[in-house]
Write an enzyme that holds these catalytic residues in place. Structure first.
Site, mmCIF file in Angstrom:
data_model
loop_
_atom_site.group_PDB
_atom_site.id
_atom_site.type_symbol
_atom_site.label_atom_id
_atom_site.label_comp_id
_atom_site.label_asym_id
_atom_site.label_seq_id
_atom_site.Cartn_x
_atom_site.Cartn_y
_atom_site.Cartn_z
ATOM 1 N N SER A 99 37.823 40.329 53.658
ATOM 2 C CA SER A 99 39.110 40.454 52.964
ATOM 3 C C SER A 99 39.033 41.525 51.884
ATOM 4 O O SER A 99 39.980 41.688 51.118
ATOM 5 C CB SER A 99 39.474 39.104 52.340
ATOM 6 O OG SER A 99 38.339 38.563 51.683
ATOM 7 N N THR A 203 40.999 38.121 48.098
ATOM 8 C CA THR A 203 40.740 39.232 47.197
ATOM 9 C C THR A 203 39.682 38.865 46.169
ATOM 10 O O THR A 203 39.668 37.727 45.697
ATOM 11 C CB THR A 203 42.046 39.533 46.434
ATOM 12 O OG1 THR A 203 43.000 39.968 47.389
ATOM 13 C CG2 THR A 203 41.883 40.565 45.349
ATOM 14 N N THR A 221 40.816 44.682 47.318
ATOM 15 C CA THR A 221 41.148 43.892 48.502
ATOM 16 C C THR A 221 41.473 44.774 49.693
ATOM 17 O O THR A 221 41.844 45.949 49.526
ATOM 18 C CB THR A 221 42.390 43.012 48.205
ATOM 19 O OG1 THR A 221 42.559 42.053 49.235
ATOM 20 C CG2 THR A 221 43.660 43.831 48.101
ATOM 21 N N ARG A 231 52.217 48.044 54.207
ATOM 22 C CA ARG A 231 52.412 46.989 53.200
ATOM 23 C C ARG A 231 51.383 47.133 52.077
ATOM 24 O O ARG A 231 50.193 47.318 52.306
ATOM 25 C CB ARG A 231 52.275 45.625 53.866
ATOM 26 C CG ARG A 231 52.471 44.417 52.927
ATOM 27 C CD ARG A 231 51.159 43.879 52.407
ATOM 28 N NE ARG A 231 51.331 42.628 51.651
ATOM 29 C CZ ARG A 231 50.355 42.051 50.951
ATOM 30 N NH1 ARG A 231 49.150 42.583 50.922
ATOM 31 N NH2 ARG A 231 50.572 40.945 50.287
ATOM 32 N N VAL A 232 51.867 47.013 50.853
ATOM 33 C CA VAL A 232 50.998 46.983 49.675
ATOM 34 C C VAL A 232 51.259 45.660 48.963
ATOM 35 O O VAL A 232 52.408 45.261 48.792
ATOM 36 C CB VAL A 232 51.289 48.183 48.746
ATOM 37 C CG1 VAL A 232 50.616 48.016 47.396
ATOM 38 C CG2 VAL A 232 50.842 49.486 49.413
ATOM 39 N N THR A 254 44.722 35.964 43.101
ATOM 40 C CA THR A 254 44.424 36.087 44.519
ATOM 41 C C THR A 254 45.481 35.290 45.268
ATOM 42 O O THR A 254 46.122 34.411 44.694
ATOM 43 C CB THR A 254 43.005 35.569 44.847
ATOM 44 O OG1 THR A 254 42.764 35.710 46.251
ATOM 45 C CG2 THR A 254 42.827 34.113 44.470
ATOM 46 N N GLY A 255 45.668 35.613 46.552
ATOM 47 C CA GLY A 255 46.653 34.865 47.331
ATOM 48 C C GLY A 255 47.788 35.761 47.799
ATOM 49 O O GLY A 255 47.643 36.983 47.857
ATOM 50 N N GLY A 257 50.352 38.078 47.771
ATOM 51 C CA GLY A 257 50.684 39.040 46.722
ATOM 52 C C GLY A 257 52.165 39.152 46.429
ATOM 53 O O GLY A 257 52.563 39.433 45.286
HETATM 54 N N1 ASP Z 1 46.563 39.217 46.981
HETATM 55 C C1 ASP Z 1 46.191 39.873 48.205
HETATM 56 C C2 ASP Z 1 47.370 40.566 48.793
HETATM 57 O O1 ASP Z 1 48.465 40.031 48.752
HETATM 58 C C3 ASP Z 1 45.636 38.943 49.214
HETATM 59 C C4 ASP Z 1 44.455 38.132 48.779
HETATM 60 O O2 ASP Z 1 44.340 37.671 47.680
HETATM 61 O O3 ASP Z 1 43.562 37.976 49.578
HETATM 62 O O4 ASP Z 1 47.202 41.608 49.378
#
Ligand code: ASP
Length: 342
Positions: A99, A203, A221, A231-232, A254-255, A257
């Site tokens: 990831s 991330t 990440t 996509r960002v 994290t998670g 986004g």
């Molecule tokens: N926050 C990251 C994103 O949305 C994903 C992740 O935390 O793994 O790209």
């Protein structure tokens, strides 16, 4: 797989010693120290007395190795900024972390595209988004911060900037990740969040406080696996995935986004700490804002991690499963964050 609440890498007296953590300078924040908690509560819900400084915290279990590398800098009196850059470079280079960086899962067209940002104790920041074929986006982000008049470079511009500054071009898609992508193509089913066993996200975000009492943070990440091309996420967005305010503290995410961006999560958490909330309560409130605007919150995962400048740590997530790593002279711990109860 690591087990929950496991003490993984001891460098000192470990958990027992955490009970002797000093009060630090909580009063500087205009806050009273919170009441004494049981030893385990202090560790698992680390909202009690501050931990000894210097200190580094990071997201997920891959944070343990990253913390160790950051610690090598912090323990010798090095700068938090150097620590948070060097720390996450370990994760970026690890093909088993699918990831982040090399070995990251690709977008739905098979491209590994990277997002990253960094912020120092003076409030300087740098970031790169949609960067391809460069193993260490965190170091490119730092270069953007230090060597350009800008904060953010994206895509081809970021790649050219990296190459002009001596970063080698590399193929970041490993055979293992290519196979996972090919397998995914058979159904092409897309869900931003899947349970923690799925490597689709995770991330690394890292926060550090050095011996000079200065804070810095980093985030890097490959973003959500099988995302749309282009996509960002939140990870290169200052204030969303990361925010550092040396007078107060720092927060990172994290998670999914999109949810972090829509609530400007890390900036919100730092501002709540400025108003007197503990890191733990501020992280919880950050999560509450996401849950409150999402009837389908059970399908979303976000985890926040925060420190205040005295060394108090907070972590909170929506779904159970978000783990974070904390390291100081007393050890390197993997802990479970508290989660939303509904
Ligand atoms: N926050 C990251 C994103 O949305 C994903 C992740 O935390 O793994 O790209």
């Amino acid at each position: 797989m690591t087990t929950r609440r496991e003490f993984l890498i001891g460098t000192g007296a470990g958990i027992a010693a955490l009970g002797t953590a000093r009060l630090g300078n909580a009063q500087d924040l205009g806050q009273r120290p919170e009441p004494e908690l049981g030893l385990i509560d202090k560790i698992v819900h680390p909202q009690g007395r501050p931990l000894r400084l210097p200190l580094v915290v990071s997201t997920w279990d891959h944070g343990l190795a990253a913390n160790q590398s950051a610690w090598e800098i912090l323990k010798d009196g090095g700068r938090a900024l150097d620590a948070v850059e060097q720390g996450v470079r370990v994760t970026e280079a690890d093909p088993e972390v699918r990831s982040v960086g090399y070995g990251g899962l690709p977008d739905r067209e098979g491209n590994v595209t990277l997002d990253s940002c960094i912020m120092d104790e003076t409030g300087n920041a740098g970031s790169v988004a949609f960067l391809q074929n460069i193993m260490h986006p965190i170091s490119v982000a730092r270069k953007v911060m230090e060597d350009t008049p800008h904060v953010m470079l994206v895509g081809e511009g970021a790649r050219h900037f990296a190459m002009d500054n001596g970063f080698p071009e590399e193929d970041l898609l490993t055979e293992k990740s290519r196979r996972t992508w090919k397998e995914w193509l058979k159904t092409s089913e897309y869900k931003p969040w899947a349970p923690a066993s799925d490597p689709a996200h995770d991330t690394i975000s890292m926060l550090a406080i050095d011996k000079q009492n200065n804070l810095s943070g980093s985030c890097t990440t490959s973003g959500l696996a099988f995302k749309m091309h282009g996509r960002v996420g939140d990870s290169p967005i200052i204030g969303a995935s990361l925010f550092v305010d040396n007078e107060v503290g720092a927060a990172c995410a994290t998670g999914v986004g999109e949810e972090v961006m829509k609530t400007v999560g890390s900036f919100l958490i730092v501002e709540l700490m400025r108003q007197g909330m503990s890191p733990q309560k501020a992280c919880r409130e950050g999560i509450r804002r996401i849950v409150a605007r999402n009837p389908d919150w059970r399908d979303v995962q976000v985890g926040y991690l925060a420190v205040d400048r005295s060394g108090r740590v907070g972590a909170f997530c929506i779904q159970p499963g978000f783990q974070f790593s904390v390291m100081n002279e007393q050890g390197n711990l993997l802990l479970d964050a508290e989660h939303w109860e509904g």
